[in-house]
Design a protein around this motif. Structure first.
Motif, PDB file in Angstrom:
ATOM      1  N   VAL A 106       8.792  20.142  13.249  1.00  0.00           N
ATOM      2  CA  VAL A 106       8.546  18.732  13.597  1.00  0.00           C
ATOM      3  C   VAL A 106       9.162  17.825  12.513  1.00  0.00           C
ATOM      4  CG1 VAL A 106       6.739  17.011  14.007  1.00  0.00           C
ATOM      5  CG2 VAL A 106       6.453  19.347  14.844  1.00  0.00           C
ATOM      6  N   LEU A 107       8.983  18.240  11.262  1.00  0.00           N
ATOM      7  CA  LEU A 107       9.593  17.476  10.157  1.00  0.00           C
ATOM      8  C   LEU A 107      11.117  17.456  10.331  1.00  0.00           C
ATOM      9  CD1 LEU A 107       7.569  18.843   7.087  1.00  0.00           C
ATOM     10  CD2 LEU A 107       7.285  16.635   8.205  1.00  0.00           C
ATOM     11  N   ASP A 108      11.632  18.591  10.755  1.00  0.00           N
ATOM     12  CA  ASP A 108      13.078  18.712  10.944  1.00  0.00           C
ATOM     13  C   ASP A 108      13.546  17.792  12.089  1.00  0.00           C
ATOM     14  OD1 ASP A 108      15.602  20.050  10.483  1.00  0.00           O
ATOM     15  OD2 ASP A 108      15.303  20.852  12.508  1.00  0.00           O
ATOM     16  N   ALA A 109      12.797  17.809  13.196  1.00  0.00           N
ATOM     17  CA  ALA A 109      13.153  16.940  14.336  1.00  0.00           C
ATOM     18  C   ALA A 109      13.108  15.470  13.901  1.00  0.00           C
ATOM     19  CB  ALA A 109      12.196  17.190  15.502  1.00  0.00           C
TER      20      ALA A 109
ATOM     21  N   GLU B 192       0.837  -1.207   0.000  1.00  0.00           N
ATOM     22  CA  GLU B 192       0.000   0.000   0.000  1.00  0.00           C
ATOM     23  C   GLU B 192       0.864   1.246   0.000  1.00  0.00           C
ATOM     24  OE1 GLU B 192      -2.565   1.349  -0.569  1.00  0.00           O
ATOM     25  OE2 GLU B 192      -4.000  -0.280  -0.694  1.00  0.00           O
ATOM     26  N   ASN B 193       0.231   2.312  -0.371  1.00  0.00           N
ATOM     27  CA  ASN B 193       0.935   3.578  -0.468  1.00  0.00           C
ATOM     28  C   ASN B 193       0.072   4.650   0.184  1.00  0.00           C
ATOM     29  OD1 ASN B 193       2.790   5.335  -1.260  1.00  0.00           O
ATOM     30  ND2 ASN B 193       2.540   5.011  -3.469  1.00  0.00           N
ATOM     31  N   ILE B 194       0.534   5.199   1.296  1.00  0.00           N
ATOM     32  CA  ILE B 194      -0.279   6.230   1.964  1.00  0.00           C
ATOM     33  C   ILE B 194       0.060   7.575   1.322  1.00  0.00           C
ATOM     34  CG2 ILE B 194      -0.736   7.388   4.181  1.00  0.00           C
ATOM     35  CD1 ILE B 194       0.454   4.823   5.530  1.00  0.00           C
ATOM     36  N   SER B 195      -0.988   8.351   0.921  1.00  0.00           N
ATOM     37  CA  SER B 195      -0.628   9.678   0.394  1.00  0.00           C
ATOM     38  C   SER B 195      -0.934  10.787   1.394  1.00  0.00           C
ATOM     39  CB  SER B 195      -1.250   9.945  -0.965  1.00  0.00           C
ATOM     40  OG  SER B 195      -2.562   9.507  -1.007  1.00  0.00           O
ATOM     41  N   GLU B 196      -1.955  10.614   2.235  1.00  0.00           N
ATOM     42  CA  GLU B 196      -2.268  11.680   3.196  1.00  0.00           C
ATOM     43  C   GLU B 196      -3.086  11.138   4.364  1.00  0.00           C
ATOM     44  OE1 GLU B 196      -4.496  14.880   1.444  1.00  0.00           O
ATOM     45  OE2 GLU B 196      -4.210  16.158   3.219  1.00  0.00           O
ATOM     46  N   ILE B 197      -2.877  11.762   5.525  1.00  0.00           N
ATOM     47  CA  ILE B 197      -3.718  11.445   6.687  1.00  0.00           C
ATOM     48  C   ILE B 197      -4.341  12.760   7.129  1.00  0.00           C
ATOM     49  CG2 ILE B 197      -3.693  10.654   9.097  1.00  0.00           C
ATOM     50  CD1 ILE B 197      -1.294   8.850   8.299  1.00  0.00           C
ATOM     51  N   LYS B 198      -5.679  12.769   7.199  1.00  0.00           N
ATOM     52  CA  LYS B 198      -6.358  14.038   7.499  1.00  0.00           C
ATOM     53  C   LYS B 198      -6.708  14.150   8.982  1.00  0.00           C
ATOM     54  CE  LYS B 198      -9.156  16.002   4.253  1.00  0.00           C
ATOM     55  NZ  LYS B 198     -10.414  15.863   3.551  1.00  0.00           N
ATOM     56  N   ILE B 199      -6.412  15.351   9.541  1.00  0.00           N
ATOM     57  CA  ILE B 199      -6.702  15.625  10.953  1.00  0.00           C
ATOM     58  C   ILE B 199      -7.747  16.733  11.015  1.00  0.00           C
ATOM     59  CG2 ILE B 199      -5.672  16.291  13.189  1.00  0.00           C
ATOM     60  CD1 ILE B 199      -4.099  13.952  11.968  1.00  0.00           C
ATOM     61  N   GLU B 200      -8.745  16.588  11.869  1.00  0.00           N
ATOM     62  CA  GLU B 200      -9.718  17.670  12.091  1.00  0.00           C
ATOM     63  C   GLU B 200     -10.032  17.733  13.577  1.00  0.00           C
ATOM     64  OE1 GLU B 200     -12.301  17.362   8.046  1.00  0.00           O
ATOM     65  OE2 GLU B 200     -13.435  17.380   9.937  1.00  0.00           O
ATOM     66  N   ASN B 201     -10.017  18.933  14.141  1.00  0.00           N
ATOM     67  CA  ASN B 201     -10.317  19.123  15.566  1.00  0.00           C
ATOM     68  C   ASN B 201      -9.557  18.144  16.461  1.00  0.00           C
ATOM     69  OD1 ASN B 201     -12.177  21.059  14.807  1.00  0.00           O
ATOM     70  ND2 ASN B 201     -13.787  19.506  14.558  1.00  0.00           N
ATOM     71  N   ASN B 202      -8.273  18.016  16.222  1.00  0.00           N
ATOM     72  CA  ASN B 202      -7.421  17.115  17.006  1.00  0.00           C
ATOM     73  C   ASN B 202      -7.845  15.650  16.946  1.00  0.00           C
ATOM     74  OD1 ASN B 202      -5.478  18.845  17.795  1.00  0.00           O
ATOM     75  ND2 ASN B 202      -6.394  19.345  19.784  1.00  0.00           N
ATOM     76  N   MET B 203      -8.506  15.276  15.857  1.00  0.00           N
ATOM     77  CA  MET B 203      -8.872  13.863  15.666  1.00  0.00           C
ATOM     78  C   MET B 203      -8.371  13.429  14.282  1.00  0.00           C
ATOM     79  SD  MET B 203     -10.889  12.886  18.261  1.00  0.00           S
ATOM     80  CE  MET B 203     -12.159  11.701  17.824  1.00  0.00           C
ATOM     81  N   VAL B 204      -7.848  12.179  14.228  1.00  0.00           N
ATOM     82  CA  VAL B 204      -7.495  11.636  12.915  1.00  0.00           C
ATOM     83  C   VAL B 204      -8.796  11.206  12.249  1.00  0.00           C
ATOM     84  CG1 VAL B 204      -6.136   9.918  11.681  1.00  0.00           C
ATOM     85  CG2 VAL B 204      -5.299  10.806  13.841  1.00  0.00           C
TER      86      VAL B 204
ATOM     87  N   ILE C 114       8.440  15.642  18.480  1.00  0.00           N
ATOM     88  CA  ILE C 114       7.523  14.959  17.550  1.00  0.00           C
ATOM     89  C   ILE C 114       6.314  14.419  18.321  1.00  0.00           C
ATOM     90  CG2 ILE C 114       7.292  13.085  15.871  1.00  0.00           C
ATOM     91  CD1 ILE C 114      10.479  13.166  15.805  1.00  0.00           C
ATOM     92  N   LEU C 115       6.599  13.732  19.447  1.00  0.00           N
ATOM     93  CA  LEU C 115       5.501  13.087  20.179  1.00  0.00           C
ATOM     94  C   LEU C 115       4.532  14.121  20.748  1.00  0.00           C
ATOM     95  CD1 LEU C 115       7.323  10.091  21.917  1.00  0.00           C
ATOM     96  CD2 LEU C 115       5.972  10.088  19.818  1.00  0.00           C
ATOM     97  N   GLU C 116       5.061  15.217  21.240  1.00  0.00           N
ATOM     98  CA  GLU C 116       4.198  16.272  21.771  1.00  0.00           C
ATOM     99  C   GLU C 116       3.212  16.741  20.689  1.00  0.00           C
ATOM    100  OE1 GLU C 116       5.853  20.119  23.372  1.00  0.00           O
ATOM    101  OE2 GLU C 116       6.766  18.588  24.669  1.00  0.00           O
ATOM    102  N   TYR C 117       3.726  16.830  19.475  1.00  0.00           N
ATOM    103  CA  TYR C 117       2.917  17.323  18.357  1.00  0.00           C
ATOM    104  C   TYR C 117       1.832  16.308  17.967  1.00  0.00           C
ATOM    105  CZ  TYR C 117       2.052  19.561  13.810  1.00  0.00           C
ATOM    106  OH  TYR C 117       1.487  20.191  12.725  1.00  0.00           O
ATOM    107  N   ILE C 118       2.193  15.054  17.847  1.00  0.00           N
ATOM    108  CA  ILE C 118       1.213  14.090  17.314  1.00  0.00           C
ATOM    109  C   ILE C 118       0.293  13.523  18.405  1.00  0.00           C
ATOM    110  CG2 ILE C 118       2.615  13.466  15.313  1.00  0.00           C
ATOM    111  CD1 ILE C 118       3.497  10.956  16.684  1.00  0.00           C
ATOM    112  N   GLU C 119       0.670  13.712  19.653  1.00  0.00           N
ATOM    113  CA  GLU C 119      -0.178  13.125  20.694  1.00  0.00           C
ATOM    114  C   GLU C 119      -1.313  14.035  21.127  1.00  0.00           C
ATOM    115  OE1 GLU C 119       2.589  11.413  23.391  1.00  0.00           O
ATOM    116  OE2 GLU C 119       2.582   9.553  22.224  1.00  0.00           O
ATOM    117  N   LYS C 120      -1.451  15.148  20.425  1.00  0.00           N
ATOM    118  CA  LYS C 120      -2.642  15.984  20.639  1.00  0.00           C
ATOM    119  C   LYS C 120      -3.870  15.263  20.078  1.00  0.00           C
ATOM    120  CE  LYS C 120      -1.356  19.465  18.087  1.00  0.00           C
ATOM    121  NZ  LYS C 120      -0.149  19.853  17.418  1.00  0.00           N
ATOM    122  N   TYR C 121      -3.627  14.385  19.120  1.00  0.00           N
ATOM    123  CA  TYR C 121      -4.765  13.719  18.459  1.00  0.00           C
ATOM    124  C   TYR C 121      -5.360  12.684  19.416  1.00  0.00           C
ATOM    125  CZ  TYR C 121      -1.871  15.624  14.730  1.00  0.00           C
ATOM    126  OH  TYR C 121      -1.083  16.441  13.971  1.00  0.00           O
TER     127      TYR C 121
END
Ligand SMILES: Cc1cc2nc3c(=O)[nH]c(=O)nc-3n(C[C@H](O)[C@H](O)[C@H](O)COP(=O)(O)OP(=O)(O)OC[C@H]3O[C@@H](n4cnc5c(N)ncnc54)[C@H](O)[C@@H]3O)c2cc1C
Length: 446
Positions: free
Chosen positions: A268-271, A222-234, A385-392
């Protein structure tokens, strides 16, 4: 209708998470590779079943061995390993009395180090200093310094002390001495391990069967192209064949890949780009003799040798190949070409493992992100990185690449089980932070 869980990555963490969730949830696993298992995958080649590097099973985590045994039959195997130093094989983990016998001047120096160490102690600020402070310079140079460069491709001065804490189960010379005086080696290394008769592939195949029986789906290639986030939810994920909406997402893929799919902020991308992984090359030599060595695996820490470890699948299980042949797995991080293979064969002869005319054929397998490399400062990048993605709120990044956690399969199993529990029991984000602190305490017992 069942709630939907999307799981990224079909390594052991992704698959075991799917196994625990697929009875109650609609589970889809998305894997970029052609097959499943990740770094714990196995494969068939002619009459052989092989691992991607030897995968013994062993756990000190409560209940994990019982859980694994619900899925696959396991044989208990007495462990026998060795380490090659200055032309001699020693039992591994090293025992002081062996060094005294075969390398008396080194034993004397190691003893002197213990005295010198009590006079001057370096700050515990790197892999190198952490180990010198506990073993002295002689023992460090002998078995840890060059091995670090050979496995993680880094100067040991630049590696974080966390790597030593996780990877070197033995805590210092006192453990070695206790091992001699009281035969107490339980903190150093287990005396046995477990292994499925038909290779680690048997474990992975059985987990997949259970997921499918429960109605779970595994999409490979499989090939993932995008993951959409809205209101801190995936919300959803875009893959080759369309968009999948979900209630929960578990990610076990490397963090640098995940943050690209969510279009994370530049910093975050840089980290994420600063988290380093080491590629591993494994050469499989098929030999026209029933066995090549008595050990399950042998370590070769010296710089002059190209490979760092050699293992023999037949010492894990007799059922993984024909009676009259065997296969050796030879691990190196060097780029492999014909010239290098020639040198490796010469060195395998030199260390007494094979004769060139015993080789029927050989082939190479490579795994790009085999080892997370704990360079100094990695914790800062990881936290960012984790601080950023764990808001979801409906999202869990877990497993070895998902948390950049240098762990083993039993710990992946534990992580998968606990992640599934968080979803099933609707636990809070604070609970998840606590669970992650527990994951950070894993130590590998070799
Ligand atoms: C050489 C070697 C020997 C080892 N020996 C042992 C041992 O003896 N005993 C033991 O217990 N452990 C051992 N380990 C450790 C063990 O292999 C790992 O702890 C475990 O397999 C990690 O599983 P995981 O699912 O967390 O990660 P992985 O196995 O890395 O799985 C991640 C999955 O995600 C997929 N993926 C990556 N990017 C994407 C993407 N963008 N989209 C979709 N999918 C993606 C990958 O293809 C992979 O399948 C060893 C590891 C190595 C490298």
């Amino acid at each position: 209708m069942k709630k939907k869980v999307v799981i990224l990555g079909a390594g052991i963490t992704g698959l075991v998470s799917a196994y625990y969730l697929s009875e109650d949830y609609d589970v889809v696993v998305i894997e970029k590779g052609k097959s499943v298992g990740g770094s714990a995958a196995g494969f068939k080649y002619k009459d052989f079943i092989m691992d991607y590097g030897p995968h013994k099973i062993y756990s000190e985590l409560p209940g994990i061995m019982d859980e694994i045994e619900k899925v696959v039959e396991l044989n208990k195997i007495k462990k026998k390993n060795s380490i090659y130093l200055e032309g001699n094989y020693f039992e591994f983990p090293l025992k002081i009395q062996q060094i005294m016998k075969k390398m008396p001047s080194k034993a004397f120096k190691a003893g002197w180090d213990m005295f010198a160490k009590s006079i001057s102690k370096k700050p515990d600020d790197s892999y190198e200093n952490y180990l010198i402070n506990r073993f002295g310079k002689t023992m460090y140079n002998l078995s840890f310094r060059d091995y670090a460069e050979k496995v993680w491709g880094s100067n040991p001065k630049e590696l974080d002390k966390e790597l030593a804490k996780r990877r070197v189960a033995i805590t210092g010379m006192l453990d070695l001495i206790k091992g001699i005086l009281f035969k107490d080696t339980k903190n150093i290394s287990a005396d046995y391990f477990y292994y499925p008769p038909k290779g680690i592939k048997q474990l992975i195949d059985n987990i997949v069967d259970k997921i499918k029986k429960n109605g779970g789906r595994i999409l490979t290639n499989e090939n993932i192209s995008e993951i959409k986030i809205e209101n801190n939810m995936v919300k959803d994920i875009k893959i080759k064949n369309g968009i999948i909406k979900m209630d929960y997402m578990i990610s076990t893929i490397p963090l640098d890949e995940f943050v690209k799919y969510i279009n994370a902020d530049e910093e975050v991308l840089d980290a994420a780009s600063k988290l380093r992984y080491q590629k591993l090359n494994i050469l499989y030599f098929i030999l026209n003799k029933p066995r090549a060595m008595e050990d399950s695996w042998r370590f070769y820490p010296e710089k002059k040798l190209i490979f760092q470890r050699v293992s023999e699948m037949k010492s894990f299980s007799q059922d993984v190949g024909p009676e009259d042949k065997t296969v050796l797995m030879v691990e190196t991080i060097k780029d492999v070409n014909k010239e290098l293979v020639k040198k490796i064969i010469e060195q395998l002869e030199e260390v007494g493992l094979i004769k060139e005319n015993e080789i029927e054929e050989y082939f190479l397998k490579s795994y790009d992100k085999s080892y997370p490399v704990y360079t100094k400062g990695f914790k800062e990048h990881l936290s960012k990185i984790l601080e950023y993605i764990e808001k979801y709120e409906n999202f869990y990044s877990t497993g070895r690449p998902g948390l950049f956690n240098y762990n083993n399969m039993d710990q992946c199993w534990d992580m998968a089980m606990k992640t599934a529990e968080h979803i099933k029991e609707d636990k809070s984000r604070e609970d998840w932070q606590e669970t992650k602190t527990y994951f950070d305490k894993y130590r590998i017992v070799d």
